[in-house]
Design an enzyme around this catalytic site. Structure first.
Site, PDB file in Angstrom:
ATOM      1  N   GLY A 237      -2.226  -3.029   5.892  1.00  0.00           N
ATOM      2  CA  GLY A 237      -1.703  -1.697   6.174  1.00  0.00           C
ATOM      3  C   GLY A 237      -0.389  -1.405   5.478  1.00  0.00           C
ATOM      4  O   GLY A 237       0.194  -2.240   4.798  1.00  0.00           O
TER       5      GLY A 237
ATOM      6  N   ARG B 289       5.528  -1.099   4.494  1.00  0.00           N
ATOM      7  CA  ARG B 289       6.805  -0.477   4.136  1.00  0.00           C
ATOM      8  C   ARG B 289       6.591   0.811   3.355  1.00  0.00           C
ATOM      9  O   ARG B 289       7.400   1.206   2.529  1.00  0.00           O
ATOM     10  CB  ARG B 289       7.687  -1.446   3.349  1.00  0.00           C
ATOM     11  CG  ARG B 289       7.080  -1.978   2.085  1.00  0.00           C
ATOM     12  CD  ARG B 289       8.088  -2.793   1.303  1.00  0.00           C
ATOM     13  NE  ARG B 289       7.429  -3.478   0.200  1.00  0.00           N
ATOM     14  CZ  ARG B 289       8.084  -4.017  -0.827  1.00  0.00           C
ATOM     15  NH1 ARG B 289       9.381  -3.930  -0.876  1.00  0.00           N
ATOM     16  NH2 ARG B 289       7.431  -4.640  -1.782  1.00  0.00           N
TER      17      ARG B 289
ATOM     18  N   LYS C  91       8.426   4.734  -0.035  1.00  0.00           N
ATOM     19  CA  LYS C  91       8.344   3.276   0.005  1.00  0.00           C
ATOM     20  C   LYS C  91       9.732   2.727   0.326  1.00  0.00           C
ATOM     21  O   LYS C  91      10.701   3.044  -0.364  1.00  0.00           O
ATOM     22  CB  LYS C  91       7.863   2.726  -1.334  1.00  0.00           C
ATOM     23  CG  LYS C  91       7.598   1.216  -1.304  1.00  0.00           C
ATOM     24  CD  LYS C  91       6.934   0.748  -2.581  1.00  0.00           C
ATOM     25  CE  LYS C  91       6.635  -0.744  -2.532  1.00  0.00           C
ATOM     26  NZ  LYS C  91       5.958  -1.208  -3.763  1.00  0.00           N
TER      27      LYS C  91
ATOM     28  N   ASP D   7      10.672  -5.816   7.708  1.00  0.00           N
ATOM     29  CA  ASP D   7      11.436  -4.709   8.270  1.00  0.00           C
ATOM     30  C   ASP D   7      11.028  -3.353   7.707  1.00  0.00           C
ATOM     31  O   ASP D   7      11.546  -2.322   8.126  1.00  0.00           O
ATOM     32  CB  ASP D   7      12.936  -4.926   8.037  1.00  0.00           C
ATOM     33  CG  ASP D   7      13.285  -5.133   6.556  1.00  0.00           C
ATOM     34  OD1 ASP D   7      12.471  -4.750   5.696  1.00  0.00           O
ATOM     35  OD2 ASP D   7      14.370  -5.683   6.288  1.00  0.00           O
ATOM     36  N   GLY D   8      10.095  -3.347   6.736  1.00  0.00           N
ATOM     37  CA  GLY D   8       9.635  -2.083   6.177  1.00  0.00           C
ATOM     38  C   GLY D   8      10.588  -1.428   5.208  1.00  0.00           C
ATOM     39  O   GLY D   8      10.339  -0.318   4.745  1.00  0.00           O
TER      40      GLY D   8
ATOM     41  N   ARG E 110      -7.238   2.605  -0.668  1.00  0.00           N
ATOM     42  CA  ARG E 110      -7.401   1.345  -1.402  1.00  0.00           C
ATOM     43  C   ARG E 110      -8.773   0.725  -1.118  1.00  0.00           C
ATOM     44  O   ARG E 110      -9.434   1.091  -0.152  1.00  0.00           O
ATOM     45  CB  ARG E 110      -6.307   0.365  -0.962  1.00  0.00           C
ATOM     46  CG  ARG E 110      -4.905   0.912  -1.194  1.00  0.00           C
ATOM     47  CD  ARG E 110      -3.975   0.594  -0.009  1.00  0.00           C
ATOM     48  NE  ARG E 110      -2.680   1.262  -0.145  1.00  0.00           N
ATOM     49  CZ  ARG E 110      -1.674   0.798  -0.861  1.00  0.00           C
ATOM     50  NH1 ARG E 110      -1.786  -0.352  -1.492  1.00  0.00           N
ATOM     51  NH2 ARG E 110      -0.543   1.474  -0.942  1.00  0.00           N
TER      52      ARG E 110
ATOM     53  N   ASP F  22      -5.959  -4.948  -1.545  1.00  0.00           N
ATOM     54  CA  ASP F  22      -5.181  -3.887  -0.907  1.00  0.00           C
ATOM     55  C   ASP F  22      -4.251  -3.199  -1.906  1.00  0.00           C
ATOM     56  O   ASP F  22      -3.617  -2.195  -1.568  1.00  0.00           O
ATOM     57  CB  ASP F  22      -4.371  -4.438   0.274  1.00  0.00           C
ATOM     58  CG  ASP F  22      -3.460  -5.580  -0.128  1.00  0.00           C
ATOM     59  OD1 ASP F  22      -3.997  -6.629  -0.535  1.00  0.00           O
ATOM     60  OD2 ASP F  22      -2.223  -5.447  -0.044  1.00  0.00           O
ATOM     61  N   ASN F  23      -4.176  -3.727  -3.126  1.00  0.00           N
ATOM     62  CA  ASN F  23      -3.372  -3.105  -4.174  1.00  0.00           C
ATOM     63  C   ASN F  23      -4.244  -2.453  -5.246  1.00  0.00           C
ATOM     64  O   ASN F  23      -3.796  -2.237  -6.369  1.00  0.00           O
ATOM     65  CB  ASN F  23      -2.459  -4.144  -4.842  1.00  0.00           C
ATOM     66  CG  ASN F  23      -1.376  -4.641  -3.907  1.00  0.00           C
ATOM     67  OD1 ASN F  23      -1.017  -3.972  -2.949  1.00  0.00           O
ATOM     68  ND2 ASN F  23      -0.848  -5.820  -4.175  1.00  0.00           N
TER      69      ASN F  23
ATOM     70  N   ASP G 282       1.433   0.015  -6.523  1.00  0.00           N
ATOM     71  CA  ASP G 282       2.180  -1.122  -5.974  1.00  0.00           C
ATOM     72  C   ASP G 282       2.797  -1.992  -7.057  1.00  0.00           C
ATOM     73  O   ASP G 282       2.318  -3.079  -7.371  1.00  0.00           O
ATOM     74  CB  ASP G 282       1.290  -1.957  -5.043  1.00  0.00           C
ATOM     75  CG  ASP G 282       0.893  -1.178  -3.803  1.00  0.00           C
ATOM     76  OD1 ASP G 282       1.730  -0.408  -3.301  1.00  0.00           O
ATOM     77  OD2 ASP G 282      -0.245  -1.320  -3.336  1.00  0.00           O
TER      78      ASP G 282
END
EC number: 2.7.7.-
Length: 522
Positions: free
Chosen positions: A101, A104, A123, A135-136, A200, A270-271, A280
Site C-alpha cells: 500500500g 508514504r 510523496k 513514518d511516511g 499498480r 508494486d512498483n 517510484d
C-alpha cells in the site's frame, strides 16, 4: 486555483475502508483508505514545473500563491476533496510481501483538464495505514532525485509519472542512509507527482490473494472503463485485452529504459504501473560504464535481480504475476500464457530495431544481430561510458577509416590506456564491420547523425549530478536544481553552454554515497 476541476472517480466509485483511523493495520475488502497528510511546520517551495501545472489546470501565477504552497505541501486540503492512500500488495525481490500500500504517498485528488484526467499525489506527506514500521515521510535528497528524474525521463521520451512541485516541510526526518545503524536527522521534503492513476500490478494481486473476487472484478472493470475505453467486447475478452495492453506498454517502456541506459533498481510488482509508466524513483541510476550486470540498489547487490540486463526478464516475470491475479476473471490460462510467451520475442524485435537506430542503421540485414552482439561485447572489455559512446558515434562518417572512427569515440573510455592489444583489436574488428554496414545506408552522414542525436541523449541525470544538487540544497542553495532541470528539458540538444555535464563520471563519484549505488531508504 480557480481552474482546478476536481473529479473524484476513484473514491466515489470504488469501495472505501470504513475505518478512518490512521493506524497501521491490515486493511481488507477495500481499495483505499481516507487519510489526511501530516501538516508540515513551515513549508517552502523549492521548485515547480510550469508545464505540469498548466497540464493539470493550474496557472503559472498560481504556483507562487499561498494556496498552492499549502495544498501541495499537505498543510491544507483542496476544497471538495478527500485525500486517500491506496491499498495494494506485491512481490518484492521475487518474494510475496503481502499487503504493502501507499506507505508514504497520499493521493490528494483526481482532476480533469482538457478532457484528460490526472491524479495528484504527495510523496512524503506522512503516515498512512500502510506505512508498516515507517513514518511516511521523505527527505530532501530522495525528493530531489525523484523530482528531477521524472521530468528528465519525460523529456527523454520515456513513459513516466510527472513532477509538479518540490517542497521543504520545515521538519527534520530521521533516516539511516546506509542501513548501518547510524541514523541521522535530515531535512524533510514533499514531492507532488502526477499520473493518469497510480494503479499498480500489485493492486490486482492483493485482491486475488485475499480472494476478494467481487472487488477484483469491479476494479478491473473500473480500470478498463476509465483508462482503456478503447477496449470493447464481452467481459472475458476485455480482461484479456487489458492484460495484453498492459504487456505491450510495459514492453515499450523497458525498451526505452534500455535505450537511454536507465536502471530502475527496484522493479517490484508494486512498483509497476498498469499504464506502462516509470513510477517510484528510488535507487535508480543510469549506466556510466556499459555493464549489463550493474544495479544501483545496495539491497540487490548480491543477487542483482534488478540489474540493467535483466530488466526485460523481470518485466515478464512481473506480468506473469499480474496474469495470475487476473486469472480468476478469465478462468482460462492459454490466452494469458500466449501473451506472456510473446513478450520476450516481441521485446527482442523491438530491442534490435531500437539498438540499430542508436547505431544509425535504419535498414536491417541478417548480419545486424552479430553487429549488436559484437558491440555489446566490445563495450565491456574496458569501462566505456554508454551515453558518451553512442552520442559520439553519430560523428562517425561513411568516409572514416577504422582508426579515425575509434578516435571519435575515445572520450567514452574511462581508461584509454587499456585500449591496446586484444582490446584494440576487438574495437578495430567491430568498426570495420560497422563502417561496411554504414556505407549500405541511404541516408547522408548529416541526416543520419541528426536522427541518431534524437535517439542517443547527450545529457542524462547521472547520479553524481543529482548528488551535487543535493549537496547544494542541503546548504540552502537550490540554483543547481534549476540548472539541471533546464538542462534535462533538452537532453538531445547540444547545449554548448552546458558542455561540462557531457562528461564521464568523475573519479570522486565512483564510490561516494549517492553517486554509485543507493539504498531503498528515502
Amino acid at each position: 486555483m480557480k481552474n482546478l476541476k476536481i473529479n473524484n472517480r476513484f473514491t466515489s466509485e470504488l469501495p472505501a475502508d470504513p475505518d478512518e483511523t490512521n493506524e497501521i493495520r491490515q486493511v481488507k475488502n477495500t481499495l483505499f483508505s481516507f487519510v489526511y497528510p501530516a501538516k508540515p511546520s513551515n513549508p517552502t517551495l523549492i521548485h515547480a514545473s510550469n508545464e505540469v501545472a498548466e497540464m493539470v489546470g493550474i496557472t503559472t501565477a498560481e504556483i507562487q500563491s499561498e494556496e498552492f504552497l499549502n495544498a501541495f505541501s499537505g498543510k491544507e486540503i483542496l476544497p471538495e476533496t478527500r485525500p486517500y492512500a491506496m491499498c495494494y500488495a506485491g512481490h518484492q525481490f521475487g518474494n510475496w510481501a503481502g499487503q504493502l500500500g501507499d506507505g508514504r504517498a497520499i493521493n490528494l485528488t483526481e482532476v480533469e483538464h482538457n478532457n484528460t484526467f490526472f491524479t495528484l499525489q504527495l510523496k512524503g506527506a506522512g503516515k498512512t495505514p500502510y506505512s508498516r514500521t515507517a513514518d511516511g515521510l521523505a527527505v530532501l535528497r530522495s525528493s530531489i532525485r525523484e523530482y528531477l528524474c521524472a521530468e528528465a525521463m519525460y523529456y527523454l521520451g520515456v513513459p513516466t509519472t510527472r513532477s509538479l512541485s518540490l517542497m521543504l516541510s520545515g521538519d527534520q526526518v530521521l533516516r539511516d542512509v546506509l542501513y548501518n545503524g547510524n541514523p541521522a536527522y535530515e531535512k524533510g521534503a514533499i514531492v507532488c507527482r502526477v499520473a493518469p492513476s497510480f494503479i499498480r500490478f500489485g493492486s490486482f494481486e492483493m485482491l486475488t490473494a485475499r480472494n476478494e473476487l467481487k472487488n477484483l472484478k469491479e476494479f478491473v472493470e473500473y480500470t478498463i472503463k476509465h483508462y482503456f475505453p478503447e477496449i470493447k467486447g464481452e467481459p472475458k475478452e476485455q480482461y484479456i485485452q487489458f492484460f495484453k495492453t498492459v504487456a505491450d506498454t510495459t514492453r515499450k517502456m523497458i525498451v526505452d529504459w534500455q535505450r537511454v541506459g536507465f536502471v530502475h533498481g527496484v522493479m517490484n510488482t508494486d512498483n509497476m504501473s498498469i499504464h506502462g509508466l516509470t513510477i517510484d524513483y528510488g535507487p535508480y541510476g543510469w549506466l556510466e560504464n556499459y555493464d549489463p550486470n550493474w544495479t544501483p540498489n545496495t539491497t540487490d547487490s548480491q543477487n542483482r535481480r534488478y540489474r540493467f540486463g535483466n530488466q526485460p526478464q523481470v518485466a515478464q516475470w512481473n506480468l506473469y504475476q499480474l496474469a495470475n491475479a487476473l486469472y480468476p476473471l478469465v478462468n482460462e490460462a492459454e490466452p494469458l500464457e500466449k501473451i506472456l510467451e510473446s513478450f520476450i520475442n516481441d521485446f527482442e524485435i523491438d530491442y534490435k530495431e531500437m539498438f540499430l537506430s542508436k547505431l544509425g542503421l535504419f535498414t536491417s540485414t541478417y548480419t545486424d544481430s552479430n553487429l549488436i552482439e559484437g558491440l555489446e561485447s566490445a563495450l565491456q572489455l574496458s569501462e566505456t561510458d554508454m551515453t558518451i559512446f553512442f552520442r559520439n558515434l553519430g560523428k562517425v562518417t561513411k568516409a572514416d577509416a577504422v582508426e579515425s572512427s575509434i578516435e571519435k569515440i575515445k572520450d567514452s573510455f574511462y581508461s584509454p590506456e587499456e585500449i591496446t592489444g586484444t582490446i584494440l583489436d576487438s574495437w578495430k574488428k567491430w568498426f570495420a564491420e560497422y563502417l561496411q554496414r554504414l556505407n549500405e545506408e541511404a541516408l547522408s552522414d548529416k541526416d543520419r547523425s541528426e536522427k541518431m542525436n534524437q535517439i542517443n541523449p547527450k545529457y542524462v541525470l547521472r547520479n553524481y549530478m543529482a548528488q551535487l544538487a543535493i549537496d547544494d540544497a542541503d546548504k540552502g542553495d537550490y540554483s543547481l536544481i534549476n540548472e539541471l532541470y533546464l538542462l534535462l528539458q533538452k537532453p538531445y540538444n547540444e547545449q554548448p553552454e552546458s558542455e561540462k555535464w557531457f562528461a564521464k563520471r568523475p573519479d570522486w563519484a565512483r564510490s561516494k554515497v549517492g553517486c554509485s549505488m543507493l539504498s531503498c531508504s528515502s
